[in-house]
Design a protein around this motif. Sequence first.
Motif, mmCIF file in Angstrom:
data_model
loop_
_atom_site.group_PDB
_atom_site.id
_atom_site.type_symbol
_atom_site.label_atom_id
_atom_site.label_comp_id
_atom_site.label_asym_id
_atom_site.label_seq_id
_atom_site.Cartn_x
_atom_site.Cartn_y
_atom_site.Cartn_z
ATOM 1 N N GLY A 136 49.256 4.276 -28.421
ATOM 2 C CA GLY A 136 50.573 4.383 -27.843
ATOM 3 C C GLY A 136 51.310 5.068 -28.821
ATOM 4 N N LYS A 137 51.285 5.072 -30.061
ATOM 5 C CA LYS A 137 51.779 6.036 -31.061
ATOM 6 C C LYS A 137 51.280 7.272 -31.044
ATOM 7 C CE LYS A 137 50.551 6.103 -35.393
ATOM 8 N NZ LYS A 137 50.100 5.547 -36.662
ATOM 9 N N HIS A 138 50.123 7.758 -30.758
ATOM 10 C CA HIS A 138 49.673 8.843 -30.712
ATOM 11 C C HIS A 138 49.857 9.570 -29.447
ATOM 12 C CE1 HIS A 138 46.840 9.624 -33.993
ATOM 13 N NE2 HIS A 138 47.226 8.161 -34.300
ATOM 14 N N SER A 139 50.202 8.780 -28.302
ATOM 15 C CA SER A 139 50.600 9.386 -27.017
ATOM 16 C C SER A 139 52.115 9.906 -27.111
ATOM 17 C CB SER A 139 50.486 8.387 -25.916
ATOM 18 O OG SER A 139 49.086 7.918 -25.461
ATOM 19 N N GLY A 140 52.853 8.865 -27.877
ATOM 20 C CA GLY A 140 54.336 9.338 -27.997
ATOM 21 C C GLY A 140 54.096 10.838 -28.953
ATOM 22 N N PHE A 141 53.289 10.942 -29.910
ATOM 23 C CA PHE A 141 53.186 12.098 -30.769
ATOM 24 C C PHE A 141 52.938 13.106 -29.690
ATOM 25 C CE2 PHE A 141 51.687 9.958 -34.797
ATOM 26 C CZ PHE A 141 52.892 9.387 -35.191
ATOM 27 N N VAL A 142 52.087 13.312 -28.883
ATOM 28 C CA VAL A 142 51.714 14.344 -27.684
ATOM 29 C C VAL A 142 53.057 14.660 -27.098
ATOM 30 C CG1 VAL A 142 50.258 15.013 -26.185
ATOM 31 C CG2 VAL A 142 49.384 13.722 -28.186
ATOM 32 N N CYS A 143 53.681 13.400 -26.750
ATOM 33 C CA CYS A 143 54.738 13.919 -25.586
ATOM 34 C C CYS A 143 55.838 14.401 -26.413
ATOM 35 C CB CYS A 143 55.203 12.473 -25.099
ATOM 36 S SG CYS A 143 54.157 11.745 -24.003
ATOM 37 N N ALA A 144 56.112 13.926 -27.810
ATOM 38 C CA ALA A 144 57.139 14.761 -28.457
ATOM 39 C C ALA A 144 56.929 16.269 -28.610
ATOM 40 C CB ALA A 144 57.182 13.891 -29.833
ATOM 41 N N CYS A 145 55.711 16.547 -29.038
ATOM 42 C CA CYS A 145 55.207 17.889 -29.250
ATOM 43 C C CYS A 145 55.437 18.817 -27.806
ATOM 44 C CB CYS A 145 53.635 17.927 -29.575
ATOM 45 S SG CYS A 145 53.656 17.361 -31.437
ATOM 46 N N CYS A 146 54.822 18.253 -26.781
ATOM 47 C CA CYS A 146 55.015 18.684 -25.533
ATOM 48 C C CYS A 146 56.446 19.119 -25.008
ATOM 49 C CB CYS A 146 54.263 18.082 -24.400
ATOM 50 S SG CYS A 146 52.388 17.820 -24.702
ATOM 51 N N HIS A 147 57.290 18.127 -25.278
ATOM 52 C CA HIS A 147 58.678 18.339 -24.957
ATOM 53 C C HIS A 147 59.366 19.400 -25.748
ATOM 54 C CE1 HIS A 147 62.626 17.433 -23.515
ATOM 55 N NE2 HIS A 147 63.098 17.446 -24.633
ATOM 56 N N GLN A 148 58.947 19.384 -26.948
ATOM 57 C CA GLN A 148 59.770 20.511 -28.002
ATOM 58 C C GLN A 148 59.017 21.907 -27.855
ATOM 59 O OE1 GLN A 148 61.136 18.353 -31.717
ATOM 60 N NE2 GLN A 148 59.437 17.224 -31.209
ATOM 61 N N GLY A 149 57.809 22.057 -27.218
ATOM 62 C CA GLY A 149 57.084 23.313 -26.983
ATOM 63 C C GLY A 149 56.195 23.500 -28.401
ATOM 64 N N ILE A 150 55.867 22.489 -28.929
ATOM 65 C CA ILE A 150 55.103 22.526 -30.366
ATOM 66 C C ILE A 150 53.646 22.350 -29.680
ATOM 67 C CG2 ILE A 150 54.372 21.639 -32.283
ATOM 68 C CD1 ILE A 150 57.320 20.361 -32.551
ATOM 69 N N GLU A 151 52.576 23.052 -30.165
ATOM 70 C CA GLU A 151 51.284 22.911 -30.054
ATOM 71 C C GLU A 151 50.802 21.678 -30.575
ATOM 72 O OE1 GLU A 151 47.570 22.808 -28.748
ATOM 73 O OE2 GLU A 151 48.716 24.470 -28.339
ATOM 74 N N HIS A 152 50.287 20.654 -29.553
ATOM 75 C CA HIS A 152 49.935 19.280 -29.911
ATOM 76 C C HIS A 152 48.519 19.390 -30.620
ATOM 77 C CE1 HIS A 152 47.397 18.735 -26.632
ATOM 78 N NE2 HIS A 152 48.072 19.176 -25.941
ATOM 79 N N LYS A 153 47.629 20.309 -30.428
ATOM 80 C CA LYS A 153 46.509 20.408 -31.363
ATOM 81 C C LYS A 153 46.544 20.507 -32.847
ATOM 82 C CE LYS A 153 41.819 22.617 -31.097
ATOM 83 N NZ LYS A 153 41.089 23.763 -30.780
ATOM 84 N N GLY A 154 45.913 19.339 -33.172
ATOM 85 C CA GLY A 154 46.130 19.352 -34.860
ATOM 86 C C GLY A 154 47.340 18.558 -35.314
ATOM 87 N N TYR A 155 47.755 17.793 -34.343
ATOM 88 C CA TYR A 155 48.926 16.827 -34.483
ATOM 89 C C TYR A 155 48.960 15.884 -35.771
ATOM 90 C CZ TYR A 155 47.417 12.993 -31.688
ATOM 91 O OH TYR A 155 46.441 12.043 -31.312
ATOM 92 N N VAL A 156 47.829 15.711 -36.123
ATOM 93 C CA VAL A 156 47.467 14.475 -37.140
ATOM 94 C C VAL A 156 47.435 15.253 -38.656
ATOM 95 C CG1 VAL A 156 46.197 12.947 -35.691
ATOM 96 C CG2 VAL A 156 45.075 14.749 -36.953
ATOM 97 N N GLY A 157 47.626 16.590 -38.574
ATOM 98 C CA GLY A 157 47.205 17.228 -39.841
ATOM 99 C C GLY A 157 48.888 17.178 -40.535
ATOM 100 N N TYR A 158 48.698 17.048 -41.907
ATOM 101 C CA TYR A 158 49.636 17.158 -42.911
ATOM 102 C C TYR A 158 50.624 18.431 -42.930
ATOM 103 C CZ TYR A 158 52.339 16.821 -47.412
ATOM 104 O OH TYR A 158 53.231 16.795 -48.521
ATOM 105 N N ASP A 159 50.281 19.371 -42.382
ATOM 106 C CA ASP A 159 51.253 20.605 -42.381
ATOM 107 C C ASP A 159 51.700 20.968 -40.737
ATOM 108 O OD1 ASP A 159 51.164 21.262 -45.109
ATOM 109 O OD2 ASP A 159 49.172 22.084 -44.719
ATOM 110 N N HIS A 160 51.186 19.844 -39.853
ATOM 111 C CA HIS A 160 51.736 20.091 -38.553
ATOM 112 C C HIS A 160 53.100 19.821 -38.523
ATOM 113 C CE1 HIS A 160 52.420 19.219 -34.281
ATOM 114 N NE2 HIS A 160 51.316 19.925 -34.032
ATOM 115 N N PRO A 161 53.792 20.638 -37.615
ATOM 116 C CA PRO A 161 55.383 20.669 -37.698
ATOM 117 C C PRO A 161 55.820 19.042 -37.216
ATOM 118 C CG PRO A 161 54.610 22.608 -36.229
ATOM 119 C CD PRO A 161 53.247 21.728 -36.696
ATOM 120 N N LEU A 162 54.906 18.298 -36.437
ATOM 121 C CA LEU A 162 55.546 16.981 -36.113
ATOM 122 C C LEU A 162 55.244 16.040 -37.307
ATOM 123 C CD1 LEU A 162 56.577 15.026 -33.971
ATOM 124 C CD2 LEU A 162 53.963 14.627 -33.601
ATOM 125 N N GLN A 163 54.337 16.309 -38.136
ATOM 126 C CA GLN A 163 54.030 15.509 -39.271
ATOM 127 C C GLN A 163 55.226 15.969 -40.316
ATOM 128 O OE1 GLN A 163 52.299 12.798 -39.250
ATOM 129 N NE2 GLN A 163 51.512 13.154 -37.225
#
Length: 335
Positions: A136-163
């Motif tokens: 559920g948390k990760h689905s929220g992460f993916v959705c937050a990325c998609c809505h903001q136009g951020i590439e969601h691939k690699g969203y778990v990484g320290y340097d990813h914009p979402l993190q």
Amino acid sequence: MSNPVTVEVTRGQLVESRHRGSIAVVDGDGELVLSVGDIEAGVFPRSACKAMQALPLVESGAADAYGFGDKELALACASHSGEDAHVALAASMLARAGRDVNALECGAHWSSNQKTLIHQARTIDEPTALHNNCSGKHSGFVCACCHQGIEHKGYVGYDHPLQKEIRGTMESLTGAVLGRDNCGTDGCSIPTYATPLRGLAHGFARMATGTGLDPVRANASRRLMQACMAEPFYVAGTGRICTKLMEIAPGRIFAKTGAEGVFCAAVPEQGIAIAVKCDDGTTRAAEAMVIATLARFFRKDEPVQAALLAMANHPLSNWNGIRVGEVRVSDAVFA
């Protein structure tokens, strides 16, 4: 400093196990209401801070854009049991952003709940990332990325914009400096940061009260906490302590467990939040600690306090149903 014994487990007339730990209770202004043990040492909050990590989902407008209600927001803060309803809702969240299970980077595992695990073994060949307690948390992460136009691939990484955004959010709430020096990798692969217990409690108190938060964050915090309290099943699941605590006093207690003996809670009507850490990482002790601490703040509501104390101090039975001992909170918690 050596933390005091906070929970004892007996067998017969003797104490078989002792658990040491620390407890911090803080209000929205950062004032210390109660402390036990060393509350300034950094601890990894693990899943206990998921409501903080879910703030970008709401603040970015993604939750509204995808039509998320209380159930979806609760699941975004959840460590769920992988029950069918949890799995289906996580898949639905992803679908609204045009994504599916393949977008998740949390890994897959079977349910930790025995009945759910047996159900899974009978109905599926193997679990997917949707069954992961963090889906559920990760689905929220993916959705937050998609809505903001951020590439969601690699969203778990320290340097990813979402993190980076989550890191800044947690720094703002807790007052802690978070970076590579106090960063570890969580079970679901995202960064987790060692944070003083006092700061963790203060962060949740600020979310519960809105104290010192800008209107957007205050509103997002309120929505997430209210969603969890309104839909406690989606925060954890059948028979889980988080769910039970929020069902004892509907709309009055927010509760979220984390791995390795961390547990956080808040009582919004009193403007306080609690963070506990069992030194040896034992969940049963962390649960007893946070429940007993909550009970202290319901002295004017005897039925709720009695229910909480009965959960904190409870008997242990063997497979034949014979009582063999008990879990009991020590005097250090009530001093």
